[in-house]
Each structure stands twice: as structure tokens, then as C-alpha cells.
Enzyme design. Structure first.
Site, PDB file in Angstrom:
ATOM      1  N   GLY A   1      47.633 117.632  -6.230  1.00  0.00           N
ATOM      2  CA  GLY A   1      46.203 117.935  -6.329  1.00  0.00           C
ATOM      3  C   GLY A   1      45.869 119.165  -5.506  1.00  0.00           C
ATOM      4  O   GLY A   1      46.716 120.026  -5.249  1.00  0.00           O
ATOM      5  N   ASN A   2      44.629 119.235  -5.061  1.00  0.00           N
ATOM      6  CA  ASN A   2      44.136 120.375  -4.308  1.00  0.00           C
ATOM      7  C   ASN A   2      44.954 120.563  -3.013  1.00  0.00           C
ATOM      8  O   ASN A   2      45.493 121.645  -2.745  1.00  0.00           O
ATOM      9  CB  ASN A   2      42.662 120.084  -4.003  1.00  0.00           C
ATOM     10  CG  ASN A   2      41.911 121.254  -3.447  1.00  0.00           C
ATOM     11  OD1 ASN A   2      41.208 121.123  -2.451  1.00  0.00           O
ATOM     12  ND2 ASN A   2      42.017 122.415  -4.063  1.00  0.00           N
ATOM     13  N   TRP A   3      45.092 119.496  -2.246  1.00  0.00           N
ATOM     14  CA  TRP A   3      45.837 119.572  -0.979  1.00  0.00           C
ATOM     15  C   TRP A   3      47.343 119.590  -1.248  1.00  0.00           C
ATOM     16  O   TRP A   3      48.094 120.324  -0.610  1.00  0.00           O
ATOM     17  CB  TRP A   3      45.428 118.407  -0.083  1.00  0.00           C
ATOM     18  CG  TRP A   3      45.987 118.364   1.311  1.00  0.00           C
ATOM     19  CD1 TRP A   3      46.377 117.238   1.969  1.00  0.00           C
ATOM     20  CD2 TRP A   3      46.186 119.448   2.246  1.00  0.00           C
ATOM     21  NE1 TRP A   3      46.799 117.560   3.243  1.00  0.00           N
ATOM     22  CE2 TRP A   3      46.699 118.905   3.429  1.00  0.00           C
ATOM     23  CE3 TRP A   3      45.996 120.829   2.171  1.00  0.00           C
ATOM     24  CZ2 TRP A   3      47.022 119.682   4.548  1.00  0.00           C
ATOM     25  CZ3 TRP A   3      46.311 121.611   3.279  1.00  0.00           C
ATOM     26  CH2 TRP A   3      46.810 121.049   4.442  1.00  0.00           C
TER      27      TRP A   3
ATOM     28  N   LYS B   1      36.818 109.930   9.023  1.00  0.00           N
ATOM     29  CA  LYS B   1      35.943 111.115   9.041  1.00  0.00           C
ATOM     30  C   LYS B   1      35.351 111.392   7.647  1.00  0.00           C
ATOM     31  O   LYS B   1      34.287 112.008   7.529  1.00  0.00           O
ATOM     32  CB  LYS B   1      36.666 112.333   9.622  1.00  0.00           C
ATOM     33  CG  LYS B   1      37.890 112.813   8.840  1.00  0.00           C
ATOM     34  CD  LYS B   1      37.567 113.761   7.727  1.00  0.00           C
ATOM     35  CE  LYS B   1      38.739 113.949   6.798  1.00  0.00           C
ATOM     36  NZ  LYS B   1      38.429 114.752   5.611  1.00  0.00           N
TER      37      LYS B   1
ATOM     38  N   ARG C   1      34.491 118.154   0.366  1.00  0.00           N
ATOM     39  CA  ARG C   1      33.992 117.673  -0.932  1.00  0.00           C
ATOM     40  C   ARG C   1      33.095 116.453  -0.762  1.00  0.00           C
ATOM     41  O   ARG C   1      32.117 116.289  -1.496  1.00  0.00           O
ATOM     42  CB  ARG C   1      35.188 117.307  -1.826  1.00  0.00           C
ATOM     43  CG  ARG C   1      36.098 118.460  -2.096  1.00  0.00           C
ATOM     44  CD  ARG C   1      37.407 118.021  -2.708  1.00  0.00           C
ATOM     45  NE  ARG C   1      38.201 117.197  -1.810  1.00  0.00           N
ATOM     46  CZ  ARG C   1      39.443 116.787  -2.069  1.00  0.00           C
ATOM     47  NH1 ARG C   1      40.028 117.133  -3.194  1.00  0.00           N
ATOM     48  NH2 ARG C   1      40.098 116.035  -1.206  1.00  0.00           N
TER      49      ARG C   1
HETATM   50  N1  NAI Z   1      41.741 118.665  -0.616  1.00  0.00           N
HETATM   51  C1  NAI Z   1      41.707 118.805   0.690  1.00  0.00           C
HETATM   52  O1  NAI Z   1      41.107 119.754   1.219  1.00  0.00           O
HETATM   53  C2  NAI Z   1      42.410 117.829   1.543  1.00  0.00           C
HETATM   54  C3  NAI Z   1      42.786 116.583   1.086  1.00  0.00           C
HETATM   55  N2  NAI Z   1      43.417 115.705   1.908  1.00  0.00           N
HETATM   56  C4  NAI Z   1      43.822 114.383   1.441  1.00  0.00           C
HETATM   57  O2  NAI Z   1      44.976 114.511   0.622  1.00  0.00           O
HETATM   58  C5  NAI Z   1      45.000 113.464  -0.350  1.00  0.00           C
HETATM   59  C6  NAI Z   1      45.220 114.075  -1.721  1.00  0.00           C
HETATM   60  O3  NAI Z   1      44.150 114.949  -1.978  1.00  0.00           O
HETATM   61  P1  NAI Z   1      44.241 116.164  -3.001  1.00  0.00           P
HETATM   62  O4  NAI Z   1      45.611 116.744  -3.060  1.00  0.00           O
HETATM   63  O5  NAI Z   1      43.120 117.071  -2.627  1.00  0.00           O
HETATM   64  O6  NAI Z   1      43.999 115.454  -4.394  1.00  0.00           O
HETATM   65  P2  NAI Z   1      42.797 115.719  -5.440  1.00  0.00           P
HETATM   66  O7  NAI Z   1      41.512 115.250  -4.894  1.00  0.00           O
HETATM   67  O8  NAI Z   1      42.893 117.101  -5.909  1.00  0.00           O
HETATM   68  O9  NAI Z   1      43.156 114.660  -6.581  1.00  0.00           O
HETATM   69  C7  NAI Z   1      43.651 114.954  -7.788  1.00  0.00           C
HETATM   70  C8  NAI Z   1      45.087 114.492  -7.875  1.00  0.00           C
HETATM   71  O10 NAI Z   1      45.164 113.137  -8.289  1.00  0.00           O
HETATM   72  C9  NAI Z   1      46.128 113.053  -9.315  1.00  0.00           C
HETATM   73  N3  NAI Z   1      45.947 111.877 -10.143  1.00  0.00           N
HETATM   74  C10 NAI Z   1      44.935 111.597 -10.976  1.00  0.00           C
HETATM   75  N4  NAI Z   1      45.160 110.404 -11.575  1.00  0.00           N
HETATM   76  C11 NAI Z   1      46.329 109.935 -11.069  1.00  0.00           C
HETATM   77  C12 NAI Z   1      47.104 108.753 -11.257  1.00  0.00           C
HETATM   78  N5  NAI Z   1      46.686 107.783 -12.095  1.00  0.00           N
HETATM   79  N6  NAI Z   1      48.249 108.597 -10.563  1.00  0.00           N
HETATM   80  C13 NAI Z   1      48.659 109.549  -9.692  1.00  0.00           C
HETATM   81  N7  NAI Z   1      47.978 110.687  -9.473  1.00  0.00           N
HETATM   82  C14 NAI Z   1      46.833 110.869 -10.150  1.00  0.00           C
HETATM   83  C15 NAI Z   1      45.920 114.328 -10.071  1.00  0.00           C
HETATM   84  O11 NAI Z   1      47.013 114.597 -10.898  1.00  0.00           O
HETATM   85  C16 NAI Z   1      45.799 115.305  -8.938  1.00  0.00           C
HETATM   86  O12 NAI Z   1      47.071 115.706  -8.502  1.00  0.00           O
HETATM   87  C17 NAI Z   1      43.666 112.722  -0.195  1.00  0.00           C
HETATM   88  O13 NAI Z   1      43.878 111.554   0.552  1.00  0.00           O
HETATM   89  C18 NAI Z   1      42.787 113.673   0.596  1.00  0.00           C
HETATM   90  O14 NAI Z   1      41.846 113.027   1.407  1.00  0.00           O
HETATM   91  C19 NAI Z   1      43.752 116.035   3.188  1.00  0.00           C
HETATM   92  C20 NAI Z   1      43.431 117.266   3.681  1.00  0.00           C
HETATM   93  C21 NAI Z   1      42.728 118.249   2.923  1.00  0.00           C
HETATM   94  O1  13P Z   2      40.252 116.352   4.639  1.00  0.00           O
HETATM   95  C1  13P Z   2      39.713 117.404   4.367  1.00  0.00           C
HETATM   96  C2  13P Z   2      39.710 118.557   5.288  1.00  0.00           C
HETATM   97  O2  13P Z   2      40.516 118.353   6.406  1.00  0.00           O
HETATM   98  C3  13P Z   2      39.024 117.560   3.075  1.00  0.00           C
HETATM   99  O3  13P Z   2      37.899 116.766   3.058  1.00  0.00           O
HETATM  100  P1  13P Z   2      37.168 116.476   1.659  1.00  0.00           P
HETATM  101  O4  13P Z   2      38.017 115.480   0.931  1.00  0.00           O
HETATM  102  O5  13P Z   2      35.821 115.976   2.019  1.00  0.00           O
HETATM  103  O6  13P Z   2      37.112 117.798   0.944  1.00  0.00           O
END
Ligand code: NAI
Ligand code: 13P
Length: 408
Positions: free
Chosen positions: A80-82, A273, A337
Site C-alpha cells: 500500500g501507501n506505506w 495515535k 489520513r
Molecule cells: N500510509 C502511511 O503514511 C503509513 C501507514 N502506516 C501503517 O502501515 C500499515 C499499512 O498501511 P499502508 O501501506 O498505507 O496501506 P494502505 O492504507 O495504502 O492500504 C491499502 C493496501 O491494502 C491492500 N489490501 C486491500 N485489500 C486487501 C486484502 N483483502 N488482503 C490484503 N491486502 C489488501 C491493498 O492492496 C493495499 O496494498 C497500516 O497499519 C498503517 O497504519 C504506518 C506509517 C505510515
Molecule cells: O502513521 C502514519 C504516520 O506516521 C500515517 O497516519 P495515517 O494513517 O493517519 O495517514
């Protein structure tokens, strides 16, 4: 002093001796390498003759050969994004560092984008056009649609999916990964424990896959990390041998890692958080000012500390001053977000789910889920949960803050 010695029989690689650091480093032709404590080969150091083609006894040859370890294979479970932002760092590090295999696999939940598979787009164009558009991934990051194929050979598994998918992924991976693998969870959130209460995601991974799982949490908005803007992060790892390995694969000049041993507190901070960030979004939606938002952040921090005290006793207060604590709380309450969608929730009256679909293009919110999971005892978290689910009006939020036990 660093000396380079070439073996003149049974060539297995070069030996770099750093007398100062009392370490011997073996560079294997196939990139395998190992650090051997100098004491083990102290006789070699005693030669003190740099650039000498030396005769190595059978004993030394085998002791070096045996200690040559294969480079560690890394798999990123999530895209995903992270997940994509971290893949950029991990891919670059793996390509540069000798102790990691160049090829980094990335499990991608397959989707069709404009008639093409997302995995094909990533492998052909090295860009996750859906979740991190505008940023190139290193070409050694390979998108794989099957999580078992992606993970089965990995020595290090980096879990970075929205927390609601972790249990399914663990059951798919059970028995299919290396028993010696180690995990690092970047997932911010909890899950419900089977007997009630909450479960930490790293505990779910360890229990289900029977491998150790450390955590990484910090003030790390993915877009800013992908832009290579400087930030800090925290790894929570109890095992002092694993911490440096995990730091090596994740650290870069713009992404600085501090390793602490207070694993559970680090993870709890990362999860909680997100709830506070929803509160910050309500404040923005209501048009209240920065002072009110600061009050929400402060009360949120107090509840985070209390939560650790009650459920994870032994956690250190100092951990809240790492990037995973106060820093992540601030950045998420301003730029995340959860904040953004919660502001729109107040302004539009649409449901959180509808706004998530409309505003995030497939990305997932963690805050409202987490608020539901911890919906007990803690007044700020509970109020946020009730507002997210329509049991309380957003306009009642200020009364909840005003009447918070911290003010009694
Ligand atoms: N985006 C950010 O800025 C940050 C996110 N995080 C944490 O990282 C973790 C992942 O976040 P992101 O990478 O941002 O994800 P995201 O919010 O971009 O979620 C989308 C992801 O979920 C996947 N997805 C959707 N349906 C699915 C399924 N049924 N099975 C498996 N995957 C599926 C998508 O393919 C995509 O890769 C979260 O816990 C978030 O809190 C931590 C730090 C920063
Ligand atoms: O964990 C995050 C930044 O450290 C991202 O937070 P959000 O999921 O609210 O975008």
C-alpha cells in the site's frame, strides 16, 4: 588499519581485516559474507603484514568457509501507501549491502488497473501507480501476487498491510515460511483477542507463525518518506542481536532509526495515535483552533500512557519521547489520513466508510477500527469511537474534553 589479503589457494573470496575494530570480514564471490570475531583468527591479525598473499591453513580455510552466511532474503508483505514507500528504502539497501540478497519480493494484493495487473505494472514500470504514484521503486523489488511465493524463502518478513488483513495472511503463511525467519511489523493497529480484549499485531504474527516479530513505528507519513524528506523512526526489538540487522535493512540517510527494547509500548503508541488523530480531525472539522487540537493531543497522550500502564505494565515512559510516541502523534494529528477523513466527516455528514472510499482510493483507515477495539475505560478514545459510529454528535466532542477526568 585495513588490510586486504587474497587467498592464493582454494580462493573463496577476499578477507578484509580491520585491526582497529578487531573484526575480520570475508567477501565471498557470490556476495555471501561474514564477520568473524578477530579473536577466532587472532593469529591472522598477528601477521600485521598488509597486502600479503598469505598461505591459509586448512583449519582457517574451513573456519572462514563455515562462517560464510548466505545473504538474507527480504520479503515485504504489503504494497500500500506505506508498504511501497518502505519498499523503496529496503530495495535500495538490499542492493547496496552485502549481507542482503539483492532481490526483494513484495507481496501485492492483485488488482486490475486500467486493464492491467498491478503486479505487472510494478514489475514493468517500477511504480505502484495506485498506492504511491509518482515514485520509482528500485528494480530489484519484485511484485508477487501470491503471498506464499513471495515469503517462502525469506529470512526477514516485513509486514505492512492494514491491520484488518493480518489474520488471514498469517493463516495462509502458516507452515509455508522458513522456521528461522524473523519478522518486523510496520502495522499500526490492534486486533480483537479471541477471549476478549485486544491483541497486538506483532503477538498475532509470533503466535501464528512461530517466529519472533519486532515492530517499527514512527512519525512517518508515507508520502514524505517517499519524497526522501528527513524523518526518524523507532524499532522496538527485545533481541539485541536482531535489532542491528533490522536497522541495517531499513535505515537510510533520510530515515534514521533508533532501536529500543520496549517493543510493546512502541506498538501500542503506533496504534493509539490513530484514534487521537480522528479527534484532531473533528477539531478541524468543527473549526476549533490549534489550542483545542493541542488539548486533544495532550489528553490523547495521557490516555496512551495510561493504556500502557494498565495493559502492558513495565513499559517505559521514555518510549513516549521516541519518534513512535509524541512525534508520530503530532505528525498524524496534522498530516495523516485519519485526521483528513475525520475533518470531512464533520463537514459533510457522510459516513467514515463512504469518505474512506471516496477520499483514499483504496487506502485504509486504522483509527476508527482501533477506537472500536479499545472502546472501554478511556473517555477520549470512547468519545471518538462514539462520534465515528454516530452514537454521539461531533459537536458534543468539546463537552467530552471539558469533562475529561484530567480536568477534574
Ligand atoms: N500510509 C502511511 O503514511 C503509513 C501507514 N502506516 C501503517 O502501515 C500499515 C499499512 O498501511 P499502508 O501501506 O498505507 O496501506 P494502505 O492504507 O495504502 O492500504 C491499502 C493496501 O491494502 C491492500 N489490501 C486491500 N485489500 C486487501 C486484502 N483483502 N488482503 C490484503 N491486502 C489488501 C491493498 O492492496 C493495499 O496494498 C497500516 O497499519 C498503517 O497504519 C504506518 C506509517 C505510515
Ligand atoms: O502513521 C502514519 C504516520 O506516521 C500515517 O497516519 P495515517 O494513517 O493517519 O495517514
Amino acid at each position: 588499519m585495513t588490510s586486504i589479503l587474497n587467498f592464493n589457494h582454494n580462493f573463496i573470496g577476499r578477507v578484509i581485516i580491520s585491526v582497529k575494530r578487531r573484526k575480520v570480514r570475508v567477501l565471498h564471490p557470490h556476495k555471501s559474507y561474514s564477520y568473524i570475531v578477530a579473536d577466532q583468527l587472532s593469529w591472522l591479525l598477528k601477521l600485521k603484514r598488509p597486502h600479503l598473499n598469505c598461505f591459509i591453513s586448512k583449519f582457517a580455510y574451513y573456519s572462514i568457509k563455515m562462517s560464510c552466511t548466505d545473504p538474507k532474503k527480504v520479503c515485504i508483505v504489503g504494497s500500500g501507501n506505506w508498504g511501497s514507500a518502505i519498499a523503496k528504502i529496503v530495495g535500495n539497501n538490499a542492493a547496496q549491502l552485502n549481507n542482503f540478497d539483492d532481490r526483494v519480493t513484495m507481496y501485492v494484493y492483485e488488482e486490475i488497473i486500467n486493464g492491467k495487473k498491478l503486479t505487472d505494472i510494478i514489475n514493468d514500470h517500477h511504480e505502484n501507480v495506485k498506492y504511491l504514484p509518482g515514485h520509482k521503486l528500485p528494480p530489484n523489488v519484485v511484485a508477487v501476487p501470491d503471498v506464499v511465493d513471495a515469503a517462502k524463502e525469506a529470512d526477514i518478513l516485513i509486514f505492512v498491510v492494514p491491520h484488518q488483513f493480518i489474520r488471514t495472511l498469517c493463516s495462509t503463511l502458516l507452515g509455508k515460511i522458513k522456521p528461522t525467519a524473523i519478522a518486523l511489523s510496520l502495522i499500526k493497529g490492534f486486533d480483537r483477542a479471541e477471549g476478549g480484549g485486544i491483541d497486538l499485531i506483532s503477538h498475532i504474527i509470533t503466535r501464528n507463525l512461530k517466529i519472533p516479530c519486532s515492530v517499527l513505528m514512527g512519525a512517518n507519513l508515507a508520502g514524505e518518506v517517499a519524497d526522501e524528506k528527513f524523518c526518524e523512526t523507532t524499532i522496538g526489538c527485545k533481541d539485541s542481536k536482531l535489532g542491528p540487522i533490522l536497522r541495517d535493512i531499513i535505515q537510510s540517510h533520510y530515515f534514521r532509526v533508533v532501536v529500543v527494547d520496549d517493543e510493546d509500548t512502541v506498538e501500542v503508541c503506533g496504534a493509539l495515535k490513530n484514534i487521537v488523530a480522528c479527534g484532531a480531525g473533528f477539531v478541524d472539522g468543527l473549526g476549533l483552533g490549534d489550542n483545542t487540537k493541542a488539548a486533544v493531543i495532550r489528553l490523547g497522550l495521557m490516555e496512551m500512557v495510561k493504556f500502557v500502564d494498565v495493559f502492558y505494565p513495565g513499559g517505559k515512559l521514555s518510549t513516549f519521547f521516541e519518534s513512535c510516541g509524541i512525534a508520530d502523534l503530532i505528525t498524524t494529528c496534522y498530516g495523516g489520513r485519519n485526521r483528513k477523513v475525520s475533518e470531512a466527516f464533520v463537514k459533510t455528514g457522510k459516513s467514515i466508510k463512504q469518505l474512506e472510499d471516496e477520499m483514499l482510493n483504496g487506502q485504509k483507515l486504522q483509527g476508527p477500527f482501533t477506537a472500536e477495539e479499545v472502546n472501554f475505560i478511556f473517555p477520549l478514545f470512547t468519545a471518538i469511537h462514539k462520534i465515528c459510529t454516530g452514537q454521539l454528535l461531533a459537536t458534543d466532542f468539546i463537552d467530552c474534553i471539558r469533562n475529561h477526568p484530567e480536568h477534574m
